[in-house]
Design an enzyme around this catalytic site. Structure first.
Site, PDB file in Angstrom:
ATOM      1  N   CYS A 127       0.845  -1.188   0.000  1.00  0.00           N
ATOM      2  CA  CYS A 127       0.000   0.000   0.000  1.00  0.00           C
ATOM      3  C   CYS A 127       0.881   1.238   0.000  1.00  0.00           C
ATOM      4  O   CYS A 127       1.934   1.269   0.633  1.00  0.00           O
ATOM      5  CB  CYS A 127      -0.900   0.021   1.232  1.00  0.00           C
ATOM      6  SG  CYS A 127      -2.060  -1.354   1.298  1.00  0.00           S
ATOM      7  N   PHE A 269      30.588   6.290 -11.162  1.00  0.00           N
ATOM      8  CA  PHE A 269      31.599   7.136 -11.814  1.00  0.00           C
ATOM      9  C   PHE A 269      32.894   6.358 -12.062  1.00  0.00           C
ATOM     10  O   PHE A 269      33.991   6.857 -11.827  1.00  0.00           O
ATOM     11  CB  PHE A 269      31.891   8.392 -10.992  1.00  0.00           C
ATOM     12  CG  PHE A 269      30.727   9.330 -10.863  1.00  0.00           C
ATOM     13  CD1 PHE A 269      30.307  10.086 -11.942  1.00  0.00           C
ATOM     14  CD2 PHE A 269      30.049   9.441  -9.667  1.00  0.00           C
ATOM     15  CE1 PHE A 269      29.235  10.954 -11.826  1.00  0.00           C
ATOM     16  CE2 PHE A 269      28.970  10.305  -9.536  1.00  0.00           C
ATOM     17  CZ  PHE A 269      28.563  11.069 -10.624  1.00  0.00           C
ATOM     18  N   VAL A 270      32.738   5.113 -12.540  1.00  0.00           N
ATOM     19  CA  VAL A 270      33.917   4.279 -12.794  1.00  0.00           C
ATOM     20  C   VAL A 270      34.524   4.706 -14.122  1.00  0.00           C
ATOM     21  O   VAL A 270      34.116   4.244 -15.198  1.00  0.00           O
ATOM     22  CB  VAL A 270      33.540   2.779 -12.818  1.00  0.00           C
ATOM     23  CG1 VAL A 270      34.794   1.929 -12.998  1.00  0.00           C
ATOM     24  CG2 VAL A 270      32.814   2.396 -11.548  1.00  0.00           C
ATOM     25  N   ARG A 271      35.483   5.590 -14.058  1.00  0.00           N
ATOM     26  CA  ARG A 271      36.140   6.089 -15.275  1.00  0.00           C
ATOM     27  C   ARG A 271      37.387   6.879 -14.903  1.00  0.00           C
ATOM     28  O   ARG A 271      37.497   7.392 -13.792  1.00  0.00           O
ATOM     29  CB  ARG A 271      35.182   6.956 -16.094  1.00  0.00           C
ATOM     30  CG  ARG A 271      34.556   8.099 -15.335  1.00  0.00           C
ATOM     31  CD  ARG A 271      33.509   8.788 -16.182  1.00  0.00           C
ATOM     32  NE  ARG A 271      32.948   9.964 -15.555  1.00  0.00           N
ATOM     33  CZ  ARG A 271      31.654  10.169 -15.360  1.00  0.00           C
ATOM     34  NH1 ARG A 271      30.778   9.269 -15.749  1.00  0.00           N
ATOM     35  NH2 ARG A 271      31.210  11.276 -14.799  1.00  0.00           N
ATOM     36  N   GLN A 272      38.305   6.930 -15.851  1.00  0.00           N
ATOM     37  CA  GLN A 272      39.525   7.719 -15.722  1.00  0.00           C
ATOM     38  C   GLN A 272      40.310   7.401 -14.452  1.00  0.00           C
ATOM     39  O   GLN A 272      40.867   8.276 -13.800  1.00  0.00           O
ATOM     40  CB  GLN A 272      39.192   9.213 -15.775  1.00  0.00           C
ATOM     41  CG  GLN A 272      38.549   9.620 -17.097  1.00  0.00           C
ATOM     42  CD  GLN A 272      38.117  11.066 -17.121  1.00  0.00           C
ATOM     43  OE1 GLN A 272      37.943  11.695 -16.075  1.00  0.00           O
ATOM     44  NE2 GLN A 272      37.952  11.617 -18.319  1.00  0.00           N
ATOM     45  N   GLY A 273      40.351   6.126 -14.099  1.00  0.00           N
ATOM     46  CA  GLY A 273      41.164   5.696 -12.969  1.00  0.00           C
ATOM     47  C   GLY A 273      40.605   6.018 -11.604  1.00  0.00           C
ATOM     48  O   GLY A 273      41.321   5.898 -10.597  1.00  0.00           O
ATOM     49  N   ARG A 274      39.320   6.405 -11.537  1.00  0.00           N
ATOM     50  CA  ARG A 274      38.693   6.743 -10.254  1.00  0.00           C
ATOM     51  C   ARG A 274      37.274   6.197 -10.205  1.00  0.00           C
ATOM     52  O   ARG A 274      36.670   5.966 -11.238  1.00  0.00           O
ATOM     53  CB  ARG A 274      38.666   8.261 -10.034  1.00  0.00           C
ATOM     54  CG  ARG A 274      40.045   8.898  -9.935  1.00  0.00           C
ATOM     55  CD  ARG A 274      39.929  10.418  -9.740  1.00  0.00           C
ATOM     56  NE  ARG A 274      41.240  11.024  -9.627  1.00  0.00           N
ATOM     57  CZ  ARG A 274      41.909  11.158  -8.494  1.00  0.00           C
ATOM     58  NH1 ARG A 274      41.353  10.733  -7.347  1.00  0.00           N
ATOM     59  NH2 ARG A 274      43.103  11.707  -8.463  1.00  0.00           N
TER      60      ARG A 274
END
Length: 289
Positions: A127, A269-274
């Site tokens: 509900c 934000f898994v990108r650019q080594g971070r």
């Protein structure tokens, strides 16, 4: 027209930032995600019917436009002229529902195809509508329990996943516009990848393929999705018993809440080594010297 999103469209969280093998606490801002219940009123005067048409997860703001677009694209209405009005429902049971339930009223002469009303994007037997209700509904659907003994990952493994996923995305290289979901081993070995124009579809394909190959439960799998991490993706991953979900984009507030409830490790934000770890950081254990 609403000129901007309200302040409730953002949540502030404490996260753990990972740079290389170093893990440090920090603060972060995530987009809010809350359920919106769309109710429909239709029929001649004196015989009006009201029912819930759909519950969809969204970032609060522009809710009336969202409801109107849903009605049109789902074939409930064919033009603006058939719509008498849309407003937030004043008669809600709980305070947290006050701006999470809208009611669209059709003009009396509009005929409604009843089978179309059975097409719900998200349904719950609970509900009311709130984040906890949505999460409880997943628990009630016999969601498998995630392991509490691992798997344990070197933080460096997460760093390598986006490049390995992109290298395996044949369709993305041709179109540049597809989402991907990929399963990896705790060591970072690519196990399975599927692409689709919808990120939910891509994940459904991956889980379906694993099901047909009798891989479930996926207690030792790491999932990477190419976009943001929403509540629905966390929910689907939990149903498949995936303990680690990493996303190239940001998670929503409800995704973080759900991942915590399920005992899942959630990275964004898994990108650019971070990347940021929003919960379940205990599964990330740098190798001892």
């Amino acid at each position: 027209m609403e000129p901007f999103l309200p302040p409730t469209s953002y949540d502030y969280l404490t996260v753990h930032k990972v740079a290389g093998s170093e893990i440090t606490p920090a603060s972060d801002v995530v987009a809010a995600e809350e359920p919106l219940e769309i109710r429909l009123g239709y029929g001649p005067a004196g015989q009006r019917e009201h029912r819930t048409l759909a519950i969809t997860m969204r970032t609060p703001g522009h809710d009336m436009e969202l409801a109107a677009g849903f009605l049109l694209t789902e074939g409930i209405i064919r033009s603006r002229a058939e719509l008498a009005g849309i407003r937030y429902c004043p008669d809600v049971a709980k305070e947290e529902e006050r701006e999470n339930v809208v009611r669209a009223e059709l003009h009396e002469n509009v005929e409604v195809a009843l089978p179309r009303l059975e097409r719900h994007f998200y349904t719950s037997s609970s509900c009311g509508v709130c984040g906890k209700t949505s999460i409880d509904a997943v628990h009630a659907a016999a969601c498998p329990v995630l392991p509490t003994t691992g798997p344990y990952l070197d933080p460096q493994v997460i760093h390598a996943l986006p490049a390995r996923q992109r290298a395996a995305q044949a369709l993305f290289e041709q179109t540049g516009g597809l989402h991907a979901a990929a399963l990896f081993s705790p060591a970072g070995e690519l196990l399975l990848l599927r692409e689709d124009v919808g990120r939910h579809n891509a994940l459904d394909k991956v889980i379906g393929a694993a099901l047909l190959q009798e891989w479930l439960p996926l207690h030792d799998a790491v999932l990477l999705v190419s976009g943001r991490a929403s509540f629905e993706l966390v929910q689907k991953a939990a149903v498949a018993s995936i303990p680690v979900l990493a996303a190239v984009g940001a998670p929503s507030s409800l995704a973080v809440t759900a991942a915590r409830e399920f005992g899942m490790t959630l990275c964004g934000f898994v990108r650019q080594g971070r990347y940021n770890v929003y919960c379940g950081q205990w599964r990330l254990q740098p190798p001892t010297a």
